[in-house]
Write an enzyme that holds these catalytic residues in place. Structure first.
Site, PDB file in Angstrom:
ATOM      1  N   ASP A   1      48.719 -57.182 -93.403  1.00  0.00           N
ATOM      2  CA  ASP A   1      47.975 -57.942 -94.396  1.00  0.00           C
ATOM      3  C   ASP A   1      46.681 -58.434 -93.733  1.00  0.00           C
ATOM      4  O   ASP A   1      46.548 -58.367 -92.509  1.00  0.00           O
ATOM      5  CB  ASP A   1      48.845 -59.126 -94.839  1.00  0.00           C
ATOM      6  CG  ASP A   1      48.078 -60.101 -95.699  1.00  0.00           C
ATOM      7  OD1 ASP A   1      47.473 -59.652 -96.692  1.00  0.00           O
ATOM      8  OD2 ASP A   1      48.071 -61.312 -95.380  1.00  0.00           O
TER       9      ASP A   1
ATOM     10  N   ASP B   1      44.157 -61.534 -95.130  1.00  0.00           N
ATOM     11  CA  ASP B   1      43.928 -62.986 -95.173  1.00  0.00           C
ATOM     12  C   ASP B   1      45.217 -63.749 -94.873  1.00  0.00           C
ATOM     13  O   ASP B   1      46.246 -63.512 -95.506  1.00  0.00           O
ATOM     14  CB  ASP B   1      43.374 -63.387 -96.547  1.00  0.00           C
ATOM     15  CG  ASP B   1      42.462 -64.605 -96.460  1.00  0.00           C
ATOM     16  OD1 ASP B   1      42.478 -65.292 -95.414  1.00  0.00           O
ATOM     17  OD2 ASP B   1      41.737 -64.858 -97.428  1.00  0.00           O
TER      18      ASP B   1
ATOM     19  N   LYS C   1      50.380 -55.140-103.764  1.00  0.00           N
ATOM     20  CA  LYS C   1      51.556 -55.869-103.285  1.00  0.00           C
ATOM     21  C   LYS C   1      51.924 -56.965-104.281  1.00  0.00           C
ATOM     22  O   LYS C   1      51.017 -57.595-104.809  1.00  0.00           O
ATOM     23  CB  LYS C   1      51.236 -56.519-101.920  1.00  0.00           C
ATOM     24  CG  LYS C   1      50.819 -55.559-100.837  1.00  0.00           C
ATOM     25  CD  LYS C   1      50.462 -56.289 -99.533  1.00  0.00           C
ATOM     26  CE  LYS C   1      49.082 -56.908 -99.581  1.00  0.00           C
ATOM     27  NZ  LYS C   1      48.653 -57.486 -98.273  1.00  0.00           N
TER      28      LYS C   1
ATOM     29  N   ASP D   1      51.792 -62.845 -93.970  1.00  0.00           N
ATOM     30  CA  ASP D   1      52.019 -64.296 -94.007  1.00  0.00           C
ATOM     31  C   ASP D   1      52.606 -64.770 -95.331  1.00  0.00           C
ATOM     32  O   ASP D   1      53.122 -65.890 -95.413  1.00  0.00           O
ATOM     33  CB  ASP D   1      50.692 -65.037 -93.806  1.00  0.00           C
ATOM     34  CG  ASP D   1      49.737 -64.811 -94.976  1.00  0.00           C
ATOM     35  OD1 ASP D   1      49.368 -63.640 -95.214  1.00  0.00           O
ATOM     36  OD2 ASP D   1      49.396 -65.782 -95.673  1.00  0.00           O
TER      37      ASP D   1
HETATM   38 MG   LIG Z   1      47.914 -62.933 -96.601  1.00  0.00          MG
END
Ligand SMILES: [Mg+2]
Length: 256
Positions: free
Chosen positions: A10, A12, A182, A207
């Site tokens: 991923d 961010d 996603k 995250d």
């Molecule tokens: Mg993220």
């Protein structure tokens, strides 16, 4: 467990937080890059081109090229290519989406009549664009949305995401879109094709439980949760389906 032969990341909250790089992740990816270990950044962002994503990462010290980027716009183009090569597409979106579609040879039309209506984040959205999209869907176009993100984090706070924009068409046409990004599993298969590995060989690193971890779980691949973004370990432990691995940061992670 099979040895790990590749990683999906991923962006961010995993590689950077807003404009600040997450150093452990930067160092980890640079080690992969230095040894030629396969990896791919998998992002729901459909407004940026892979070159723009790579440029942003390079500016943060990640030695990466655009071939290591899979955006939901690219995935959308590849998905439609499999379903209906040469389709005519009405799109609501920005350059990243337009270029991804045109690169795969699609005709992007300005008319409210098309085989597909594709919605990606469009920060210049207008009533007329929504009107044409709605008319095309009512005339039988298949309705695809690059991702269902309801809000996007920005320096100003959380702003309407593509899922929020898409919902206007959902409500007015009473048709649900097919989502590409996603946590839907479509991009798992496309990512694996791009790096030439199998489901058993890769790990998704992220995250966000709702997008990254569920993406991996839905797609049948292993997941690694990092505690640098939206969801902390306490939240993760409460979930019914847990990630395969959890670390505070990638500094703790040594791969086989
Ligand atoms: Mg993220």
């Amino acid at each position: 467990m099979n040895p790990i032969k590749g990683y999906l990341f991923d962006l961010d909250g995993t590689m950077y937080a807003g404009t600040a790089p997450i150093q452990a992740a930067v160092d980890f990816v640079n080690r992969l890059e230095a040894t030629g270990f396969p990896y791919l950044f998998v992002t729901n962002n459909a407004s940026m081109t892979p070159e723009q994503v790579a440029d942003k990462l390079v500016s943060m010290g990640v030695h990466v090229t655009p071939e290591h980027v899979l955006t939901s716009a690219m995935a959308t183009a590849r998905y439609i290519e499999k379903m209906t090569p040469g389709a005519t597409i009405y799109m609501i979106g920005e350059d990243g989406l337009r270029l991804a579609l045109e690169e795969r040879g699609f005709h992007v039309t300005e008319e409210a009549k098309a085989d597909y209506v594709v919605v990606g984040l469009d920060r210049h959205i207008t009533y007329e664009k929504l009107a044409k999209g709605a008319l095309a869907i009512r005339s039988g176009a298949r309705f695809i949305s690059t991702n269902g993100d309801i809000a996007i984090p920005t320096e100003r706070g959380f702003l309407p995401g593509n899922g929020a924009l898409t919902s206007v068409l959902t409500v007015t046409t009473e048709k649900d879109p097919f989502f590409i990004g996603k946590p839907e599993p479509v991009m798992v298969d496309i990512a694996l094709e791009m790096i030439g590995l199998t489901k058993e060989e890769v790990v998704m690193v992220g995250d966000n439980y709702h997008t990254d971890i569920l993406f991996g779980i839905n797609g049948g691949i292993r997941t690694l949760h990092v505690n640098s973004g939206v969801h902390g370990p306490a939240f993760i432990q409460e979930q019914e389906k847990l990630p395969t691995y959890m670390v505070e940061s990638l500094d703790e992670w040594t791969h086989a």
